[in-house]
Design an enzyme around this catalytic site. Structure first.
Site, PDB file in Angstrom:
ATOM      1  N   GLN A 167     -47.010 -12.800   1.301  1.00  0.00           N
ATOM      2  CA  GLN A 167     -46.845 -13.358  -0.256  1.00  0.00           C
ATOM      3  C   GLN A 167     -46.595 -14.660  -0.022  1.00  0.00           C
ATOM      4  OE1 GLN A 167     -45.335 -10.750  -3.324  1.00  0.00           O
ATOM      5  NE2 GLN A 167     -44.711  -9.525  -1.585  1.00  0.00           N
ATOM      6  N   LYS A 227     -36.592  -5.405  -3.616  1.00  0.00           N
ATOM      7  CA  LYS A 227     -35.663  -6.482  -2.873  1.00  0.00           C
ATOM      8  C   LYS A 227     -34.730  -6.932  -3.785  1.00  0.00           C
ATOM      9  CE  LYS A 227     -38.841 -10.387  -3.741  1.00  0.00           C
ATOM     10  NZ  LYS A 227     -37.942 -11.001  -4.579  1.00  0.00           N
ATOM     11  N   ASP A 287     -33.704 -15.870  -1.685  1.00  0.00           N
ATOM     12  CA  ASP A 287     -34.809 -15.002  -2.114  1.00  0.00           C
ATOM     13  C   ASP A 287     -36.247 -15.946  -1.821  1.00  0.00           C
ATOM     14  OD1 ASP A 287     -36.080 -12.867  -3.044  1.00  0.00           O
ATOM     15  OD2 ASP A 287     -35.471 -13.298  -5.118  1.00  0.00           O
TER      16      ASP A 287
END
Length: 752
Positions: A255, A33, A224
Site C-alpha cells: 500500500q 492494525k 503507523d
C-alpha cells in the site's frame, strides 16, 4: 486487558505482547492494525510504562484521534498523556518548545501551499524572471523535493549535478529562488510544511543536547503507515529510538502509493537491514472484505517484484463476483455507475454513505456528479475546496496569524488593505522589499512607517499598526482564542463588510466566518483546564488540518463519496466503484517509464480494490474527451491482471470462454480493444523495455509497412494509416501486444 487479548488472533496477540526491542508489523489490508496498535499501547501502560514516555506517529489527525479515543476507552484518561499525532503536528510541537535553537520564536507561523506559492511569485517578480517559466507550483515542488531529501538551499546551489539538472530543464534560477525563499521564511518567522520535518532534522543534527533530551523522553516509538514515510521522517524516528531501540513500525509495502510526495518504499523493504534483531509479525487475516475481493487483490499485487512476502486471506463469506461495466463514453460511464448505485440501494436497502466512487484523477468526477444529480442521489467530493481554503476564512485567519506573529509576511500582504484602506500595491511591495533589504520582518517597517515611506499612505498604515497593537494587547492579557478572534473579526471591519453584502454569495461568506468563530469557541470549550486555549494554539491546530479531517459542512453524512484513490487510503466502504479503468488513465500515462512507477500504480490499484467490504465494481469507457478531443480508449492492463474467475461482465464486447474448467464455472475472458483485437486474459502483453537511447521519430510521413518501436507495446509493423486531419491514426500489428490503433499526434513511435 485479558478481555482484549481474547479478541485477538495469534499474530495480533504476539504484536501486542512484544516487549523490548525493534518490531516490524506487516499489516495486510483490513487486518486490524489500528486495534493492534491501540492494544499494544494500552498493554504497555497497564504494565507500568509512563504514557509520557510513548510517542505514537500517524499520517492523519483523524487516525491519531481515533487511536487516542480507543486507548482512552481501554485504560482511561491516562491515554491523554501519550505524545500522539501526525508527524507534522508532533514535530511542530517539538519545534515550538525548541524554536530558540534555530533562531525562531515559539509563535512561528506555518505557511500552507497558497502562502508558499504567493511568496515564490513575489520572489520571481523581484528577480525579474518569467512567471510563465518559473511557475510557482513547479518551483515549490522542486524545493519541496529537495527538503524531503534534506538538501538545504546552500547544498542545492553548491551541487553541480542539481544545477546541471535545472539547467537542462531550462530552470537555472531555482536554486537562487530556493535560497531567497528560505531567507524570507526565516525573516517572517515562518515555516512551511516541509520545514517542520527539515528543521526537526537540523535541530537533532546540530544540537545533540536537544536530541538527547527527546531520546530519553521517549522510551517507545511507534510509527503507523510506515511504508509512506520519506527519508526525513525515517531519520528522525530512527534517531529518537536510538537509545532505547523500542521502535515499532506498522505498514504494508503493498500500500505504498505516495512516492510523488517523497515516500520511500525502501524504508520498509530495508527495515530488517537497519535493525537486524527486529521481530517481524505478519498480520495476514483480512477482516474487511469478502473472499472474492481479497483473492482478486492478491492476484493483482502478485505481479509486483519488489515486495515483502505475505499471504493475505480471509474467513469472511465468498461474496459476489466483481462486476465489470463497459460503456461507450465517459458520460455513459457516469450514467451506468449512477444507475448501478440506485439499483443496489433499492435492492439491498442501503444508504448513500455505503457507496464510494474512486478515480485516478480529480478531473474524472464531472460525469459522475452530473449523473448522480440527475438521479437525485446526494454525494460529496473529498479533495474539493476545503473550508479553511475559502477566501473569507483565509482573510480572518491571516488577521489572527499576524496578531500572533508580526513577522508573517504573507499574512501581512493579505490583510494590509483588507477592508480597503487606500494602500496601493506599490506601497505594499515597497514595504516588503525594504524589509527584505534590511533583513528584518515587515512589522519593523510598518510599526515605524514614517522612517521609510512618505506620502498619503503613511496615515492608513500607521492606523493599521495601531489596530494590530490593540489586538496584540488582548493576547498578552491572556484572553482565550475565541475572545481575541471575535474581537478581531469585529474591529478589523471584516464582519461589517461581509454583513453589508446582501447577495446570496455574501450571505454565505458571512455565515462561513461565523462558522469559523463557532469552531474557535468549540476549541476553547473543549480544552481542559491545563490545556492551552490561546489563539496561537488554535492557529497551530488549524494549520495542520487536512481536507480528510474536516466534517461535512451541512452535517449530512448520508452521501455517496467521490474521491481519488490516493485520498481513499485508510478508508473502507460497503460498495466501491473503481472507474476509468483504461490504459494511459489507470495506469497513468505518466507512470509507465519504469518498472518502479508501474509497480506503484499497481499498488494504487491494490489499495482501491481493498477499500471494498462487500461489493466491488470496475468500469471503463471506450472513448472519453481529453484536452478537448475525443480519444479512443482500451481497457486497462490491470483489468487483465485480475484473475478472471472473480469477474462478471456487464455490457457487450466481452468474449467468454466456457472451455476452461477452473473455479466459478471456469470462465475466462477477452476484452475487445478499439481495434477489435481480442487480447486473452491469460496472454497479457509483457512489459517492453525501450531500446537504449529511445527517441520518438517524426511520424508525419509514416507509411504502411514501416517497422516501428513503441515504449510500451514494443516492436511492430504499420498495417494501416487512417487520415483524418489532426486525428491521424495508425493501426500497428505489434509482435507481442497484438494489433493496436494509435493517435499519431500523441503516440511516441521510433521508426526502426
Amino acid at each position: 486487558m485479558n478481555d482484549y487479548l481474547s479478541t485477538l488472533n495469534e499474530p495480533q496477540r504476539k504484536a501486542v505482547l512484544h516487549g523490548e526491542g525493534p518490531m516490524m508489523i506487516i499489516a495486510g489490508a483490513g487486518s486490524g492494525k489500528t486495534r493492534v496498535l491501540t492494544y499494544r499501547i494500552a498493554h504497555l501502560i497497564e504494565n507500568g510504562v509512563d504514557p509520557f514516555r510513548i510517542l505514537s506517529l500517524t499520517f492523519t489527525n483523524k487516525a491519531a484521534g481515533e487511536m487516542r479515543e480507543r486507548i482512552e476507552k481501554a485504560i482511561g484518561l491516562e491515554a491523554r498523556n501519550i505524545w500522539s499525532g501526525t508527524f507534522h503536528s508532533v514535530f511542530a510541537k517539538i519545534l515550538r518548545f525548541e524554536a530558540r535553537y534555530l533562531g525562531y520564536t515559539s509563535d512561528f507561523s506555518i505557511y500552507d501551499t497558497d502562502d508558499s506559492k504567493s511568496l515564490i511569485r513575489t520572489i520571481v517578480k523581484e528577480f525579474n524572471l518569467d512567471d510563465k517559466i518559473y511557475k510557482a507550483n513547479v518551483v515549490l515542488n522542486r524545493i519541496s523535493g529537495a527538503k524531503n531529501r534534506l538538501v538545504s538551499a546552500d547544498d542545492y546551489l553548491n551541487n553541480p549535478m542539481i544545477q546541471a539538472d535545472d539547467a537542462t530543464g531550462k530552470l537555472p534560477e531555482i536554486g537562487r529562488i530556493y535560497k531567497a525563499y528560505s531567507i524570507r521564511c526565516f525573516q517572517a518567522n515562518a515555516m512551511d510544511f516541509d520545514d517542520l520535518l527539515f528543521n526537526t532534522n537540523v535541530l537533532f543534527r546540530d544540537f545533540p543536547e536537544v536530541l538527547h533530551k527527546y531520546q530519553h523522553r521517549f522510551h517507545y516509538v511507534m510509527v503507523d503507515e510506515f511504508q509512506d514515510t520519506n527519508v526525513s521522517q525515517y531519520l528522525i524516528t530512527r534517531k529518537l529510538s536510538a537509545v532505547h531501540r523500542n521502535i515499532c513500525v506498522v505498514g504494508d509495502d503493498a500500500q505504498s502509493i505516495y512516492a510523488f510526495r517523497g515516500a520511500n518504499i525502501e524504508n520498509i523493504l530495508n527495515f530488517e537491514r537497519d535493525f537486524p534483531d527486529v521481530t517481524v509479525v505478519k498480520l495476514e487475516q483480512n477482516y474487511r472484505s469478502t473472499q472474492t475481493i481479497v483473492n482478486a487483490a492478491n492476484s493483482v499485487i502478485a505481479k509486483n517484484k519488489a515486495q515483502l512476502e505475505k499471504n493475505v486471506f480471509t474467513r469472511n463469506s465468498e461474496g459476489t463476483l466483481i462486476d465489470v461495466i463497459k460503456s461507450g463514453s465517459d458520460n455513459e460511464e457516469g450514467r451506468l455507475v449512477a444507475t448501478s448505485i440506485f439499483e443496489e440501494k433499492m435492492k439491498d436497502n442501503l444508504n448513500n454513505e455505503s457507496f464510494a466512487i474512486l478515480y485516478r484523477t480529480n478531473a474524472q468526477s464531472r460525469a459522475f456528479e452530473e449523473a448522480l444529480r440527475k438521479r437525485g442521489i446526494k454525494y460529496r467530493i473529498v479533495g474539493g475546496l476545503s473550508f479553511y481554503q475559502r477566501k473569507e476564512i483565509k482573510d480572518l485567519l491571516a488577521y489572527l496569524r499576524f496578531t500572533v506573529n508580526q513577522r508573517d509576511e504573507e499574512a501581512f500582504k493579505r490583510i494590509i488593505n483588507l477592508p480597503k484602506r487606500g494602500i496601493g500595491d506599490s506601497t505594499v511591495a515597497k514595504i516588503v522589499v525594504t524589509a527584505a533589504e534590511n533583513g528584518v520582518g515587515v512589522w519593523e517597517i510598518v510599526s515605524s512607517i514614517n522612517n521609510f515611506v512618505s506620502g498619503r499612505a503613511t496615515a492608513p498604515i500607521d492606523q493599521f499598526a495601531t489596530l494590530i497593537k490593540s489586538f496584540r494587547v488582548l493576547t498578552e492579557m491572556g484572553k482565550n482564542a475565541y475572545e481575541v478572534a471575535s474581537h478581531i473579526a469585529q474591529a478589523s471591519g471584516l464582519l461589517k463588510e461581509l454583513h453589508e453584502d446582501k447577495t446570496v454569495e455574501g450571505l454565505s461568506r458571512y455565515e462561513n466566518v461565523q462558522e469559523l468563530l463557532n469552531a474557535i469557541k468549540e476549541f476553547v470549550d473543549q480544552a481542559d483546564e491545563d490545556e492551552d486555549a490561546s489563539l496561537s494554539a488554535f492557529l497551530q491546530s488549524v494549520s495542520l488540518l487536512t481536507n480528510a479531517d474536516e466534517p461535512d459542512e451541512d452535517g449530512d453524512r448520508d452521501r455517496v463519496t467521490l474521491m481519488t484513490i490516493h485520498s481513499a487510503k485508510g478508508l473502507e466502504f460497503r460498495n466501491v466503484y473503481i472507474v476509468g479503468m483504461e490504459e494511459d488513465l489507470f495506469p497513468s500515462q505518466m507512470m509507465l517509464e519504469s518498472r518502479q512507477d508501474l509497480e506503484e500504480e499497481r499498488r494504487l490499484f491494490y489499495v482501491a480494490i481493498t477499500r471494498a467490504e462487500v461489493k466491488l465494481t470496475f468500469s471503463y469507457a471506450e472513448s472519453r474527451y481529453q484536452w478537448g478531443r475525443l480519444k479512443m480508449c482500451e481497457p486497462s492492463r490491470f483489468l487483465m491482471e485480475v484473475d478472471s474467475r472473480f469477474l462478471s461482465f456487464q455490457g457487450h464486447g466481452v468474449e467468454r470462454d466456457s472451455r476452461d474448467s477452473g473455479a466459478r464455472g471456469g470462465r475466462s475472458f477477452a476484452l475487445k480493444t478499439p481495434a477489435q483485437k481480442l487480447v486473452p486474459r491469460t496472454q497479457a502483453a509483457p512489459m517492453h523495455t525501450p531500446s537504449e537511447g529511445f527517441t520518438p521519430s517524426d511520424t508525419s510521413s509514416l507509411a504502411v509497412g514501416q517497422r516501428v518501436e513503441h515504449q510500451k507495446f514494443g516492436f511492430g509493423v504499420v498495417a494501416r494509416i487512417d487520415e483524418n486531419g489532426a486525428d491521424r491514426k495508425a493501426v500497428i500489428a505489434f509482435d507481442d501486444a497484438g494489433e493496436r490503433t494509435l493517435l499519431l499526434s500523441f503516440a511516441k513511435l521510433r521508426i526502426v
